[in-house]
Design a protein around this motif. Structure first.
Motif, short mmCIF file in Angstrom:
data_model
loop_
_atom_site.label_atom_id
_atom_site.label_comp_id
_atom_site.label_asym_id
_atom_site.label_seq_id
_atom_site.Cartn_x
_atom_site.Cartn_y
_atom_site.Cartn_z
N ARG A 50 1.71 -9.93 -5.46
CA ARG A 50 1.37 -10.56 -6.73
C ARG A 50 -0.11 -10.86 -6.67
O ARG A 50 -0.62 -11.38 -5.69
N GLN A 80 -4.24 -4.29 -8.75
CA GLN A 80 -3.00 -4.01 -9.46
C GLN A 80 -2.73 -2.51 -9.54
O GLN A 80 -1.61 -2.08 -9.44
N LYS A 131 -1.94 -11.71 -9.76
CA LYS A 131 -2.44 -12.52 -10.87
C LYS A 131 -2.20 -13.99 -10.60
O LYS A 131 -1.23 -14.36 -9.98
N LYS A 157 10.35 -4.68 -12.07
CA LYS A 157 9.29 -5.69 -11.95
C LYS A 157 9.08 -6.14 -10.51
O LYS A 157 8.16 -6.84 -10.19
N ASN A 214 6.84 -12.27 -7.91
CA ASN A 214 6.28 -10.94 -8.12
C ASN A 214 4.80 -11.03 -8.37
O ASN A 214 4.25 -12.11 -8.53
N LYS A 215 4.18 -9.85 -8.48
CA LYS A 215 2.73 -9.89 -8.69
C LYS A 215 2.36 -10.43 -10.06
O LYS A 215 1.25 -10.88 -10.27
N ASP A 216 3.31 -10.43 -10.99
CA ASP A 216 3.00 -11.04 -12.28
C ASP A 216 3.40 -12.51 -12.30
O ASP A 216 3.52 -13.12 -13.35
N SER A 217 3.59 -13.06 -11.10
CA SER A 217 3.87 -14.49 -10.93
C SER A 217 5.21 -14.93 -11.47
O SER A 217 5.41 -16.12 -11.73
N SER A 218 6.13 -13.99 -11.66
CA SER A 218 7.46 -14.46 -12.05
C SER A 218 8.32 -14.60 -10.79
O SER A 218 8.24 -13.79 -9.87
#
Ligand code: LMG
Ligand code: NDP
Ligand code: PMR
Length: 396
Positions: A53, A4, A55, A48, A362-366
């Motif tokens: 991504r 990250q 996570k 964002k 995205n990398k935060d899984s959204s």
């Protein structure tokens, strides 16, 4: 975490791209400048939109977001929710299996695993721990138009409703020197990945129309490698449908080329071309049927799931290096579980009902609405693929 810490934001990249005046507007699958087809207002802010991504999806993302099911009277007179009914092609491994698992685990879905190898699919379902009451394996070989028709007949006979269809199966032949063909004599990659699914979805559209489920969806899995507005899509050989003279000729290698654009056979290109067809078909479905039926048509890039069976025909060195390359260098890697949860969201999340969209994460899984390349969003090409495909599968 190192992964990250090293990712950087679109804004940094945008500046860089502007300076070099590049025509392509995305890097690693994420748009940089040209927001022609991008609507990011709903799900993400620009800051964002990082290009990787890393996570994992939160397990409850799927469990808590299933669409409200139609209510049915239970024997004791109590109202209960009916399970959603979803067909997933190629659910015997990789993304398809992980999606089946994620949906089945919620207890809100019955998954019809549409697979060419019945035993493999049964074993896969067992070893993934999917409980018996949550799945049914049905035979489907997409490399045979007869098999597609037979599958549809069997499905209709089963009396099950159809709420969501996921066109996921694919073959990739990166090392093939010569083309191979479907039962109908069509080059295998486009024949399986595009034409088999095209016929399947056309024949099942009525069943979806008749479904009383609150959100009906047809999802066709796309990919970054078919999109030349990304770095990944610029690794040779690049996808390109040209004027589709090969497709119009039936991709049979006799009186026509085996490649859509009429060129010499190249297995990697054929796969990427088939993915463009998948993404164009989704848009043409949307244009023709969304208004009339309310069905949501969507495509997606699930991330680079570098460990799946898709690369089974690649050389061993590639198979060894590809996962660490994607994990540590491009950072586009996602696990099978993670990608399955993403596709399960596209199947069931009430917030992902927008039609005509190509989803990415995205990398935060959204999730966010990603931008397709110029060719993969060319509506005249979409129409042409549709019209030629209709003829090839015997619908016109
Ligand atoms: C083809 O080769 C085969 O010919 C074909 O048969 C089929 O297999 C196909 O896609 C499958 O691949 C592709 C080949 C050629 O790529 C390779 O695999 C060669 C690897 C070369 C290694 C390069 C070093 C990279 C360092 C990684 C080290 C880790 C090793 C892991 C390797 C795992 C395997 C990947 O590919 C090339 O020609 C290489 C050059 C491709 C780069 C393309 C970039 C285009 C840029 C376009 C600009 C886009 C705008 C972005 C701007 C960015 C600015 C910052
Ligand atoms: P897998 O090889 O693991 O899964 C592909 C599935 O398709 C398998 O279940 C396979 O069956 C099935 N299949 C192949 N041919 C046929 C056929 N003729 N009839 C019925 N089923 C068939 O690969 P992935 O899970 O990676 O691929 C799934 C989807 O994800 C594909 O659409 C691919 O293009 C897409 N994708 C994958 C990416 C990745 O990085 N892996 C990235 C972007 C998109 P069997 O088990 O019998 O071989
Ligand atoms: Mg690619 C920069 C980011 C990135 C991403 C997200 C992918 C995804 N790839 C990237 C970059 C690169 N790849 C670079 C720089 C190279 C040259 C070294 C490279 C090479 C490469 C090869 C040889 N990549 C590949 C291959 C394949 O054989 C895979 C393919 O094209 O299958 C059609 C592949 C992929 N890279 C990806 C993804 C998602 C794939 C699998 C493609 C798919 O399923 O559509």
């Amino acid at each position: 975490m190192a992964l990250q810490a090293t990712s950087f934001s679109v804004q940094n990249l945008a500046g860089k791209t502007n300076a070099t005046n590049l025509k392509d507007s995305t890097l690693f699958g994420v748009p940089l400048l040209d927001n022609r087809k991008l609507d990011i207002t709903s799900s993400v802010s620009k800051s964002k939109m990082e290009f990787t991504r890393t996570k994992v999806f939160k397990a409850q993302a799927v469990a808590t977001t299933s669409a409200p099911a139609v209510t049915r009277a239970a024997p004791e007179g109590k109202k209960t929710l009916r399970k959603g009914s979803v067909i997933i092609t190629g659910a015997s491994s990789g993304l398809g299996l992980a999606t089946a698992k994620a949906l089945a685990e919620t207890g809100k879905w019955h998954v019809i695993m549409a697979c060419r190898d019945f035993l493999k699919a049964e074993r896969a379902a067992k070893s993934a721990g999917i409980s018996k009451e949550n799945y049914t394996v049905m035979h489907l070989d997409l490399a045979s138009l007869d098999s597609v028709r037979q599958f549809v007949a069997n499905f209709k006979q089963s009396g099950r409703p159809l709420d969501v269809l996921v066109c996921n199966a694919a073959v990739y032949q990166p090392t093939a020197k010569e083309p191979t063909f479907t039962a109908d004599g069509i080059e295998l990659s486009v024949g399986t990945n595009h034409l088999g699914h095209f016929l399947l979805s056309r024949l099942l559209l009525d069943d979806m129309k008749q479904s009383d489920y609150p959100s009906k969806r047809l999802i066709i899995v796309g990919s970054i490698t078919g999109n030349t507005n990304t770095l990944a899509g610029n690794v040779p050989p690049k996808a390109n449908l040209g004027d589709m003279r090969g497709l119009a000729g039936g991709l049979n290698g006799l009186n026509s080329s085996t490649m859509i654009d009429g060129g010499d056979f190249d297995g990697a290109k054929a796969y990427k071309d088939s993915k463009i067809c998948n993404m164009l078909t989704m848009q043409e479905f949307h244009r023709r049927y969304h208004g009339e039926t309310g069905i949501t048509f969507a495509s997606l890039y699930p991330g680079c799931i570098a460990t799946t069976g898709l690369f089974r025909e690649h050389i061993p060195l590639f198979r060894m290096l590809f996962p660490p390359f994607q994990k540590f260098i491009t950072k586009g890697f996602v696990s099978e579980d993670e990608s399955g949860k993403g596709l399960a969201q596209v199947v069931s999340d009430p917030s992902l009902t927008k039609s005509g969209v190509y989803w990415s994460w995205n990398k935060d899984s959204s999730s966010f609405e990603n931008q397709l390349s110029e060719e993969a969003s060319d509506l005249s090409k979409a129409r042409k693929v549709w019209e030629i495909s209709e003829k090839l599968v015997g619908l016109a």
